[in-house]
Every structure is written in C-alpha cells, then in structure tokens.
Design a protein around this motif. Structure first.
Motif, PDB file in Angstrom:
ATOM      1  N   MET A  61       0.682  -1.184   0.102  1.00  9.15           N
ATOM      2  CA  MET A  61      -0.058  -0.170   0.084  1.00  9.15           C
ATOM      3  C   MET A  61       0.668   1.255  -0.065  1.00  9.15           C
ATOM      4  SD  MET A  61      -2.860   1.055   2.836  1.00  9.15           S
ATOM      5  CE  MET A  61      -1.516   1.405   4.152  1.00  9.15           C
ATOM      6  N   THR A  62       0.479   2.143  -0.865  1.00 13.81           N
ATOM      7  CA  THR A  62       1.234   3.517  -1.038  1.00 13.81           C
ATOM      8  C   THR A  62       0.806   4.360   0.127  1.00 13.81           C
ATOM      9  OG1 THR A  62       1.497   3.129  -3.304  1.00 13.81           O
ATOM     10  CG2 THR A  62       2.195   5.276  -2.496  1.00 13.81           C
ATOM     11  N   THR A  63       1.654   4.878   0.866  1.00  7.70           N
ATOM     12  CA  THR A  63       1.135   5.831   1.787  1.00  7.70           C
ATOM     13  C   THR A  63       1.385   7.397   1.373  1.00  7.70           C
ATOM     14  OG1 THR A  63       3.120   5.738   3.182  1.00  7.70           O
ATOM     15  CG2 THR A  63       1.308   4.342   3.894  1.00  7.70           C
ATOM     16  N   VAL A  64       0.705   8.456   1.891  1.00  5.37           N
ATOM     17  CA  VAL A  64       0.671   9.642   1.448  1.00  5.37           C
ATOM     18  C   VAL A  64       1.043  10.804   2.647  1.00  5.37           C
ATOM     19  CG1 VAL A  64      -0.397  11.722   0.480  1.00  5.37           C
ATOM     20  CG2 VAL A  64      -0.584   9.457  -0.553  1.00  5.37           C
ATOM     21  N   ALA A 118       4.837  11.077 -10.317  1.00  5.29           N
ATOM     22  CA  ALA A 118       4.164  10.013 -10.806  1.00  5.29           C
ATOM     23  C   ALA A 118       4.495   8.670  -9.768  1.00  5.29           C
ATOM     24  CB  ALA A 118       4.546   9.493 -12.028  1.00  5.29           C
ATOM     25  N   PRO A 119       5.577   8.552  -9.223  1.00  2.00           N
ATOM     26  CA  PRO A 119       5.921   7.171  -8.355  1.00  2.00           C
ATOM     27  C   PRO A 119       5.102   7.682  -7.022  1.00  2.00           C
ATOM     28  CG  PRO A 119       8.283   8.226  -9.062  1.00  2.00           C
ATOM     29  CD  PRO A 119       6.930   8.734 -10.073  1.00  2.00           C
ATOM     30  N   LEU A 120       5.273   8.847  -6.825  1.00  4.92           N
ATOM     31  CA  LEU A 120       4.857   9.395  -5.265  1.00  4.92           C
ATOM     32  C   LEU A 120       3.396   9.167  -5.163  1.00  4.92           C
ATOM     33  CD1 LEU A 120       6.407  10.609  -2.870  1.00  4.92           C
ATOM     34  CD2 LEU A 120       6.081  12.897  -3.802  1.00  4.92           C
ATOM     35  N   TYR A 121       2.624   9.116  -6.488  1.00  8.68           N
ATOM     36  CA  TYR A 121       1.121   9.161  -6.139  1.00  8.68           C
ATOM     37  C   TYR A 121       0.669   8.048  -7.089  1.00  8.68           C
ATOM     38  CZ  TYR A 121       1.568  13.511  -3.875  1.00  8.68           C
ATOM     39  OH  TYR A 121       1.976  14.540  -2.903  1.00  8.68           O
TER      40      TYR A 121
END
Ligand SMILES: [Zn+2]
Ligand SMILES: [Zn+2]
Lengths: 542, 262
Positions: free
Chosen positions: B1-4, B175-178
């Motif tokens: 899971m990507t976190t922000v 892009a990778p960040l989001y």
C-alpha cells in the motif's frame, strides 16, 4: 364623511326621510298636519324643526385618566354648507383616518345631545336606537338629549368556552382573540325645516356605536427545555446502526421544581425504538410523560402517555404546567385540553428528527466512507405571556386592541452533526461538520396606538452557526473556494393583534465551489451541491 | 500500500500562508474557516524539514463567537493510504503545530511566523533541491516570462505534448509518489484535456506580464508565478461542463534551463 347636509326641504318633505310620526294632537289629528276644518283655507305650513349640532359621548368622556375628548361632535356650517366634525385622527401615519363610529367598552352609556337650531315640532326630534338582534328591540326616543345604555353580548365568553373542546385547542383558543364588536345603530332625526333664508338643514344623522367586550385575557406558556438527541453511525460497516442511551436532568426552573428526562434508544435489524420519559414536578404534583417513537417490523409504535401522581386527569395537570389561560385574572386553564398542545410540540420534534433519515439516505449512497449523524433538537422551550383585550383610546372615540407580550421562547433549536461520503467533482469525498440553527424570540412588546410604530409584528430570522468541511481521497486534494453554504434558514413571526405565532425552519441547500487540486493534471474548479434544501417544518404554533 | 504524507490543516480567524520547506502550499482567508488535507510528499526531503505558517492578519475577537466554528490554527503532519478517504477525525497524526495564544497575550507583531522542524529518513533527492539559486534580476525575469509565454502558447493551442515536454521533471518525480507512472500520467492528462476541451469549451485567460507576481521560494531555487489579482495560478481558463481549469506551476532552473518541477 358620508353624510351630507340636506337642502332645506320643500313644504312637503320627501317620503321616507321624515322622522317618525309625531304625537297625536288633542284633537286627534296628527300634529304636523293641518286640521280638517281649515284644510282648505290655509296653505300648508311646516313649522321649523332642525338642530345645529349633534354630540356623542360616553360615560368616560372628559373624565381625567379616561377619555380626553368631551364629545364627538358634528355641526352644520351654514356658510360652507357642510357638516363639520371635531374628530381626532390618529397620529399614527399607518392609520391616519379613524372610524367615525363611536366605540366603547361594555357596559357604557352613550349620551346623544342635539343643540341649536330653530326649534322643533312637537315630539321632535327623535332618536331611533337599533341594538344588535340578540340585545333587544328597536326603540324610538323623543327629544333633543338622550342617555342610552349599551352593552355587549353578556354570555359571549361562556358560549364560546363551551365550544372549546369541540373546536380543539387552537381554534378554541383563537375564539377569544378580539371578537367582533356589537354594533348599535343610532339614527337622530328632525324635519329639517328651517326659516328662509337658511339654505341648508342638518335634518338627520345616522351613527353607529360599536360596543366591545371588556375582558382582558392572558395566556402563558412555560415549557421546559427538553433537548432530544438522536445518533446514528456506521462504525465503518454498512447497515449496522447503533443507538445510544442518554439521560438529562434539568433543574432550571420556571414554575417547576424538578425535571428529569431519561432517554433510551435501541435498534436491531427490524426495530428502531426511541423512548423518552420526562417527569416534571412542582408544588402541584408530578407528571410523568412517556413518549415513544418506534417502528417494529415496519409498524409504527409511537405513543404518548401521561401519568400524574396526584391528579385524576393527568393530562389536565400536565397542561396546567405548560399552558395557562386567564380571563380578568381568573384561571380557566382547565377548560382547555392543552395536552393537544403538548402533542403538537411532540409532532414538531418528530419532524425535525426526520433530518436524520435525510442524512442517512445521503450516507447510504457511499457506504464505504464512514458516516455518522447526530441530530439534537429543542422545540418550544421557554416562556411566553400574552395579554390582550379591547380598551378605549384616551385620545378619541375609538377602541384599540390592547396587547402585551413578554416572550423568551426558543421556538426551535436544532443541531446536526454530520459526516458522510459523496461524489464530488467525479471523485469520492467526505462531507463533515456541524450546523446549528435556532429560532428564538425574546422581548417585551405592548400596544401603543399613539405611537407611530413599530408594527405589531415581530419577525426573527434564525441564528445559524457551525461549519461544514469537505475532504477528498488522499493524493489530489480538494480546496473549498470561499465558504460552503450550509445551515438553516427560516423565520419566526409573531403577530400581536390578534396573536399568532408562525415559524418555519428549513435545512438550507449545502452548496459550495470546490477545486480539485491535482498533482499531475489540470486542477478543476466547479460549484457543487452537497445536499438539497430540505423543508423541516412550517407551522402556525398559536 | 502506498502511503501519502499530507497535512491536516484547520484554520479560522487567521489569514496565513503555509510553507513546507519554503514551498507555499496554501493560503487561508481571515474571515472564513479553512480546512484541507493537502498532500506534500514532493516537498519533503531527507534529514531536516520545516513546516511554517506566516500569519498576515488576525480576525478581531468579536468576529469569532460560534463554538462550533472556533478560532484555531492547527497544522498536523499525517500519513494515510493513497486514494482513500480518511474520515475527519481519524487522521494518523505524526506531529504538527498549533498557534493558540492565551486571551491575555499581547497580539503578535504581523506578519508573525510559527514553525517547527522534524527529521526524516533518507529518501529521494528532488531536482529543485539542487536547482540554481535565482535572483529576480531583469535578465532572469525576462527569460522567465519567455518561458511562461511558451507554456501559455502550448495551453492556448491545446498542445499537450508541448506542455508535457516542459514538465518532464514534475512527471518523473511525482508519478511514483502518487501511485502512477509518468507514461500513465501523461495519458491521463491527454484524456482529461480532451474532456475539458470538448465542444470547443476550452479557453485560456490572457497572460499579462504586469499582472504576474513572481514568488521566490525554497531558498531561491523555486519560482511560483501568481496572479496579482487573487494570488491564484496564472494559467487558467474555462472548460466544458461549467468547469474552470487551472494549472499551478513551480519553476526551477535545471542545468541552465527553466523547467516545471511541480
Ligand atoms: Zn366609555
Ligand atoms: Zn319635526
């Protein structure tokens, strides 16, 4: 002025405008007809019969502290050929002309006095008094000056009181708000015959005397503050609804010494139940009211029950604690089934609490985003005293609608705490926050017909508060442009003569302009509606 | 899971500007409550970081009386799952700042700055961190306006490939960040443009140089052009379906050339 002076009549007065036949002469002849024996020798002569001035007064005229005017007078101005008057008009520019009719409060005595003029035929002038049908028969009085006792329907109060239960609380009560006057017709007449060269004659004068009931009434409402709260939240799982129990004890007092409220809320898959038990106690005893709002398998189980500790008719006691009705200082409250009023308040509360269904329906559209709602409502809390009746206006011949209002009443106060998901700018978002609206009327207002204002209407907009926020999914983000328009709208309006209290409260449309702030794409700004306007209730309370 | 990494911002009664490592994130009005959850990962760096608020105006005490909409200045640094709606009140807070003077405290001299620092573990080094430090001299300003004019021309002509060619660093870093790739993001932008521009609805507001304010930020390594009228983005216009579009840009000089870095 509708009545004009008449031209001096021809020797034979027009039929129909003559005063009633004069007394018969000793000779058995009508007094103003030539006798049969000299009928052929003498031309017919009409003896002078007229007056210059006519005055109306009541028993209070010229009395210090009562009526400043001595009389309401009308007189013939030969030079101008006009009937003149000393009528005192109102200084109130809203009501520059006052009625010509003479207005009094029951019981009163009207003095009618004619003066001046060339004299009268025998038995002239006459005053014909026509009371309202229920108050007697027509009388003809002879002579230039009379005192006539006038009155209002003596049993009017009892007659209307007997109808209260049949009419219901509101209509029954409204019967006593400024009933119409009993109108007496006064017709004063002479022959209008004047010696030449006087061209104009007074001739006759018709006047109305309006008699109003003397009663001063007072209603009082003293309603405890009962905040009702309902909560629902999803706890993140669709369809699972939990209700809370709460208990409030309120010892702030109006006319009571104790007050406690217990609330229970319960739900299961097919049951929604809310029960509130309220006890109000004072020196006159304790009343416990149990209200239940509920549906079990779709059936409505709403009820409202009263129990009194010491009263055979507990509803009447509950009534006596919230509503009072007096007439000339005497308490007639028990003649009213004001439980109807309490039920009415209960109904409003139910309507406001319908908000939770409204929000729940919104929340169901995007169940994966947690939702929670809490609606808190207080309806008709506080006190109101309204006194009214007719009074003679000291400055002239009219009667005005006296009233005095003392009010500190929260008609409705509602608070909704919300959180639910929706689609905003083609993306999922959460709307959250709280909105409050309160319609509260406070102040004292008394009738003053001398003064030019203010108008006999009080209009209060709701005090609104709270704040609504919006958040989108993490990543791109939502910025509100300006402010989200959300909250309550409506008004409480009191009319003072006669009394009425109307109020409406709506949940205003939730609306705003939002920018979806994109990290990689174009940011997009658009207005969006979060929810539609929802009328909550609009009612004439009294 | 990507976190922000995002900020949970809740401000009422203060006109402020919020900065992350000197980059302006948002501005708040003095008279209306403001809440937002901007994501800020692209401005966070390895090691020492700073979140700062510059208070420019304070609402008078009588202006804020509603207990349900109180005066406050709260900025919380949070982390959460990308693409999820975190319900208000359920944010996972890491740290933050609040400004809550006592009623008796003397009012601060404006503008008043409130800031705090925190350390982060090593991560990517962003292009803007090593960009040239600029000064807004005449030559730089003239060159920058040429760059803005070129961007504006791409927008007027609807030349999305041209526009994308000036945003390579932004797409590569963000892009990778989001949770996407530069290619997918470019395709998404093309798609979004065709929707916004359908039926000839696309308009672009004129770029008047005298109405552009150039804000130097991040220690002079980043420039944000803003409209002098409302402090908003200089690139904006109308689009289909009653939408208005805007394109905020942050520009740095990378290897001698201006580039859109954010
Ligand atoms: Zn009188
Ligand atoms: Zn006569």
């Amino acid at each position: 002025m509708t009545q004009r002076p008449a031209p001096r009549p021809a020797p034979r007065p027009a039929p129909g405008k003559t005063p009633p036949a004069a007394l018969r002469s000793n000779a058995g002849q009508p007094a103003n007809k030539p006798c049969a024996t000299c009928q052929k020798q003498q031309p017919r002569k009409v003896p002078p019969c007229d007056f210059d001035k006519l005055e109306f007064s009541c028993s209070h005229c010229g009395k210090p502290g009562k009526r400043e005017i001595v009389s309401l007078a009308f007189w013939l101005d030969q030079g101008r050929g006009m009937i003149m008057t000393n009528r005192v008009n109102s200084p109130n520019p809203r009501q520059p002309k006052v009625t010509d009719r003479f207005e009094v409060i029951d019981p009163d005595t009207i003095t009618v006095k004619a003066s001046g003029g060339p004299g009268y035929s025998p038995g002239h002038p006459t005053l014909t008094v026509v009371p309202p049908a229920s108050l007697g028969t027509t009388r003809v009085l002879r002579g230039p000056s009379h005192q006539v006792a006038v009155k209002y329907e003596p049993n009017w109060f009892q007659t209307r009181l007997n109808k209260v239960n049949q009419l219901g609380f509101f209509v029954g009560l409204r019967q006593f708000f400024f009933p119409p006057a009993a109108v007496w017709q006064f017709a004063f007449a002479a022959c209008g015959a004047r010696p030449a060269p006087q061209r104009k004659a007074f001739y006759g004068w018709k006047h109305k005397v309006a008699v109003y009931p003397p009663d001063i009434f007072k209603i009082g409402l003293s309603l405890p503050s009962v905040r009702k709260k309902e909560r629902a939240n999803s706890s993140g799982t669709e369809g699972k609804v939990r209700y809370d129990n709460s208990s409030v004890t309120d010892t702030r007092g109006m006319a009571r010494t104790s007050h406690s409220v217990k609330e229970e809320m319960r739900t299961s898959s097919n049951t929604e139940l809310y029960r509130r038990t309220e006890s109000v106690g004072n020196s006159r005893g304790t009343v416990t009211q149990t209200q239940q709002l509920g549906t079990i398998r779709g059936r409505d189980y709403s009820s409202d029950r009263y129990e009194g500790s010491d009263a055979p008719d507990s509803r009447k006691l509950a009534t006596a604690k919230s509503f009072t009705f007096t007439r000339n200082g005497k308490d007639w409250t028990s003649s009213f089934k004001a439980a109807e009023f309490i039920e009415f308040v209960f109904t409003i509360r139910k309507q406001v609490l319908g908000l939770i269904e409204f929000f729940k329906a919104l929340g169901r559209k995007m169940p994966k985003i947690g939702w929670s709602f809490s609606v808190e409502v207080d309806v008709c809390a506080g006190s109101l005293e309204y006194e009214w009746g007719y009074k003679e206006w000291p400055k002239n011949h009219t009667v005005y609608r006296y009233y005095k209002l003392e009010v500190s009443l929260t008609v409705v106060s509602a608070k909704a705490e919300i959180a639910f998901g929706l689609e905003l700018l083609s993306a999922k978002a959460q709307v959250y926050g709280a909105v409050t609206g309160e319609l509260k009327i406070t102040g004292t207002r008394e009738a003053n017909p001398d003064r030019t204002g203010p108008a006999a209407t009080i209009s209060v907009p709701p005090t609104v508060g709270g704040e609504i926020g919006v958040r989108g999914a993490l990543g791109d983000w939502v910025e509100v442009v300006g402010k989200i328009n959300a909250g309550f709208e409506g008004a409480a309006v009191i009319e003072l003569a006669p009394f009425s209290l109307k109020a409406n409260l709506d949940l205003s449309e939730g609306k705003g302009t939002f920018t979806a702030k994109s990290k990689l794409l174009f940011s997009v700004t658009k207005s969006a509606t979060l929810w539609d306007k929802r009328p909550i209730w609009a009612k004439t309370i009294l | 899971m990507t976190t922000v990494d995002y900020l949970n911002v809740s401000i009422h009664g203060y006109a402020c500007e919020l900065f992350v490592n000197g980059a302006p994130i948002l501005r708040t009005p003095v008279d209306t409550p403001y809440t937002a959850i901007p994501s800020v990962g692209e401005w966070l760096v390895s090691g020492d970081n700073e979140i700062a608020v510059r208070i420019d105006a304070i609402a008078p005490p009588t202006a804020i009386v509603d207990p349900l909409s109180p005066r406050r200045l709260i900025v919380q640094r949070c982390v959460g799952p990308l693409g999820e709606v975190v319900p208000a009140g359920e944010d996972q807070v890491v740290d933050g700042l609040t400004f809550a003077p006592l009623p008796d405290d003397p009012p601060p001299t404006l503008p008043h700055r409130v800031a705090y620092n925190f350390r982060l573990p090593p991560g990517p080094t962003w292009a803007w961190q090593t960009a040239a430090v600029l000064s807004l001299d005449m030559a730089t300003t003239a060159e920058l306006f040429m760059f803005l004019d070129a961007l504006h021309a791409d927008l007027v002509e609807g030349d999305i490939p041209g526009l994308l060619s000036r945003q390579k660093i932004k797409f590569a870093e963000l892009a990778p960040l989001y949770g996407t790739t530069p290619e997918a993001a470019r395709a998404a932008l093309e798609q979004q443009f065709s929707e916004l521009a359908k039926d000839g609805a696309w308009t672009v507001a004129p770029l008047r140089h005298e109405e552009v304010r150039l804000h130097l930020c991040c220690g002079g390594r980043v420039i944000e052009p803003r409209s002098a009228r409302d402090d908003g983005p200089v690139f904006r216009g109308l689009a289909a379906d009653g939408n208005a579009w805007s394109l905020p840009v942050f520009i740095s000089r990378i290897d001698g050339m201006f580039e859109v870095v954010r």
